[in-house]
Motif scaffolding. Structure first.
Motif, short mmCIF file in Angstrom:
data_model
loop_
_atom_site.label_atom_id
_atom_site.label_comp_id
_atom_site.label_asym_id
_atom_site.label_seq_id
_atom_site.Cartn_x
_atom_site.Cartn_y
_atom_site.Cartn_z
N LYS A 248 36.45 40.96 38.89
CA LYS A 248 36.79 42.39 38.86
C LYS A 248 36.33 43.13 40.12
CE LYS A 248 37.04 42.94 33.88
NZ LYS A 248 36.62 43.75 32.70
N ILE B 71 32.67 49.55 37.31
CA ILE B 71 33.38 48.55 36.49
C ILE B 71 32.81 48.51 35.07
CG2 ILE B 71 33.70 46.06 36.16
CD1 ILE B 71 35.70 47.18 38.12
N THR B 72 31.48 48.44 34.95
CA THR B 72 30.87 48.31 33.61
C THR B 72 31.08 49.56 32.76
OG1 THR B 72 28.73 48.99 34.56
CG2 THR B 72 29.12 46.62 34.31
N LYS B 73 31.24 50.72 33.40
CA LYS B 73 31.50 51.97 32.66
C LYS B 73 33.01 52.21 32.48
CE LYS B 73 27.09 53.14 32.67
NZ LYS B 73 26.27 53.17 31.45
N ASN B 74 33.82 51.20 32.89
CA ASN B 74 35.27 51.21 32.68
C ASN B 74 36.01 52.35 33.40
OD1 ASN B 74 35.24 48.91 30.96
ND2 ASN B 74 34.48 50.21 29.30
N ASN C 240 39.62 49.18 36.88
CA ASN C 240 39.87 47.81 36.42
C ASN C 240 39.47 46.77 37.48
OD1 ASN C 240 40.99 48.58 33.91
ND2 ASN C 240 42.90 49.13 34.97
N LYS C 241 39.83 47.08 38.73
CA LYS C 241 39.50 46.16 39.83
C LYS C 241 39.11 46.97 41.06
CE LYS C 241 41.72 41.71 39.15
NZ LYS C 241 42.69 40.73 39.67
#
Length: 615
Positions: free
Chosen positions: A90, A40-43, A46-47
């Motif tokens: 998320k 999540i933090t590295k994109n 999204n969920k």
């Protein structure tokens, strides 16, 4: 730095090149918490939805991810009767059963672009159904990434089932070494062996080295705890004995996991609840009995019972992995190396050994076509499938043509065993408001899975004698009323009761949503009129298949279906000398066979509620 962080670049490459990733990593690698957090933090997504088999695993993992993110919204959890997920969350941690209900309620339309199945090797009923539903989602060409996580996964099962290009990635997960020791000879009394070993460790090793002990069930846990209290009563300032099992309120479980005691040795006596996905701080020694209590269904009779059985090799590996998290660890196995070699590699999937009534009802909700065409990763035995369908028919949940009835639709809305759902529905047919309140109060305790018979002395103190109580459900109702006193809750540290009240509120909400559907045409025969105010009459509507009769020759009971000789559990309040017939909710099989949650009943009630069976 843990293994997931170190190998994250390789993991990302694998995820990019496939739809399904099987990630095998040792316990303690950070796969449950760090992997979704980094994704999540590295994109990359999204969920993310993560499936856990135990409530405590979902809650503790979610809390840990929020600590990493220094946020309260990064991660959330949704388990039975509890939900703290909001629109900004998320990373969603849920139990497998909750996810199944989520998929079914949203008609397979999920908002996640990645689903992670944690601890797949446990192979619960809901996990197997979840895998089948995910396969349907993939077939419908929805773009979604699936990641399987485990320390002891049989990856061939997944590969053969999905028949797609799957990448298997094995990464190291342990920085610290674990020494494993076996018994030289088979132990005739493993309880005594465990107590002796704990005593030896305490008197010869550093007090900062904590101990985790795996025992089959509550009876064994309390035997060990009581004996240790007698041994260490002079050294109580240097030792702290804790118990951990699924019947404990979830807040108590989390407190035990996170509790850090300096200058005291922490001894945690646990069931297999501590086996996976949770880390108890400061564990240096693990003592493994090699046993666990498992729910089994008798194919011939169809009744369920709890039995103590040996664990599998994968479970033994999971248990030893509870140490060696922060420093080197030691695991003592209270069985021989020869016994270990004879253990099965993996435990039998739950679908092949337990009652499938709830499972079948969930599938039938999707329609008859889906039920016939459902492709499962493992299939149940034919006998147990037939018996489960028979039980659903007897309980009015399905018709002769195996189609779900109105009764069945209402049953499936309750996050309960169908026996308890049936009791609620039958009670609401009675239109007796006081009786409805009684039933919901009792079932709220059973839904939580916490059976507080140790508080019977509180009723006596309040001059509410329990001698007149002819069933354990009446006791639970009286206890519920007693616990409504806020001062009493604070004085006796009864924090779990607030959760019981929340469960009752949710069950009440479900019944109110379906109140019009409860307006069944009830025949006004003498049976209903006579027993309309009797709590036990309605308890019998869900438990009539679990019937035992009193045998005056040996002052014990005979279970009707199996003809097993059983005794009423010592915690029960039913008067064994005067109860000719009784129904029960649980059967425990060990050296002695016990029935729990008993109700003294009139045999006419069984004939009435089981008329489909006896007609």
């Amino acid at each position: 730095m843990n293994s997931i962080v170190n190998e994250f670049g390789i993991i990302i490459k694998c995820i990019s090149n496939c739809d399904i990733l099987i990630l095998i990593s040792e316990t303690g690698s950070g796969k449950t918490c760090y992997l979704p957090y980094l994704l999540i933090t590295k994109n990359f997504f999204n969920k993310i939805l993560i499936s856990e088999t135990k409530r405590i695993s979902a809650i503790s993992a979610s809390n840990y991810v929020n600590k990493l993110a220094e946020s309260t919204n990064m991660s959330g959890y949704k388990v039975r009767f509890e939900n703290n997920i909001n629109n900004q969350t998320k990373i969603h941690y849920m139990t497998d059963g909750t996810i199944v209900n989520e998929i079914l309620s949203k008609n397979f339309q999920l908002e996640f672009d990645c689903i992670i199945i944690d601890e797949f090797h446990e192979r619960t009923l809901n996990t197997d159904l979840l895998i089948s539903l995910i396969r349907q989602i993939i077939i419908s060409k929805k773009k979604i990434k699936i990641i399987f996580l485990s320390a002891t996964l049989n990856s061939n099962v997944i590969s053969n089932y999905f028949k797609k290009d799957i990448i298997k990635l094995k990464i190291p997960g342990r920085k610290f070494r674990i020494e494993i020791f076996y018994s030289k000879e088979p132990q005739s009394n493993y309880i005594l062996a465990i107590i002796s070993l704990i005593s030896e460790i305490h008197f010869t090793k550093s007090v900062n080295e904590n101990i985790l002990v795996f025992l089959p069930g509550l009876y064994e846990i309390y035997r060990v705890k009581n004996t240790l209290n007698e041994i260490f009563y002079r050294f109580s300032e240097k030792i702290y004995i804790l118990i951990l099992h699924s019947l404990l309120p979830i807040k108590n479980q989390i407190k035990i996991i996170s509790q850090d005691l300096s200058q005291k040795r922490k001894i945690v006596l646990s069931t297999n609840l501590s086996e996976t996905s949770i880390t108890i701080k400061g564990i240096y020694y693990v003592i493994d009995s090699g046993l666990s209590k498992q729910k089994i269904t008798n194919f011939k009779c169809g009744f369920e019972f709890l039995k103590t059985l040996p664990i599998s090799k994968s479970e033994a590996k999971q248990r030893s992995g509870r140490s060696g998290r922060d420093y080197n660890g030691i695991c003592y196995r209270i069985y021989t190396y020869f016994s270990y070699k004879n253990l099965k590699s993996f435990s039998k999937p739950e679908i092949q050994k337990t009652n499938l009534s709830n499972f079948i009802l969930k599938i039938l909700k999707l329609g008859e076509f889906f039920f016939k065409k459902l492709d499962l990763i493992s299939y149940p035995a034919k006998k147990i499938l037939i018996r489960s369908i028979e039980i659903l028919y007897i309980m009015n949940a399905i018709s002769k043509r195996i189609k779900i009835t109105l009764f069945g639709y209402i049953m499936i809305q309750f996050p309960l065993d169908i026996k308890l759902s049936k009791i609620i529905i039958e009670t609401f047919k009675s239109n007796n408001i006081r009786l409805k309140d009684k039933i919901l109060s009792c079932i709220s305790f059973l839904a939580l899975g916490y059976y507080p018979f140790e508080y019977s002395n509180l009723l006596s103190r309040k001059n509410k004698s329990t001698s007149y109580i002819k069933d354990d459900f009446s006791f639970l109702y009286n206890l519920y009323n007693l616990f409504s006193d806020e001062i009493l809750i604070q004085q006796n540290h009864l924090d779990f009761f607030n959760f019981v009240k929340r469960i009752k509120s949710q069950l009440n909400e479900i019944t109110n949503r379906n109140i019009e559907k409860f307006r069944f045409n009830v025949k006004k025969d003498f049976k209903i009129i006579n027993y309309n105010k009797d709590l036990v009459f309605y308890i019998c509507s869900g438990t009539f298949l679990n019937l035992a009769r009193f045998n005056r020759e040996n002052y014990k009971y005979i279970e009707i279906l199996s003809e097993l000789i059983v005794e009423i559990h010592p915690s029960s309040l039913v008067n064994t000398n005067y109860t000719k017939f009784c129904t029960y909710y649980e059967l425990w099989i060990s050296k002695k066979n016990y029935i729990k949650f008993c109700s003294s009943i009139d045999i006419k009630w069984v004939l009435y509620h089981g008329r489909k069976l006896f007609s």
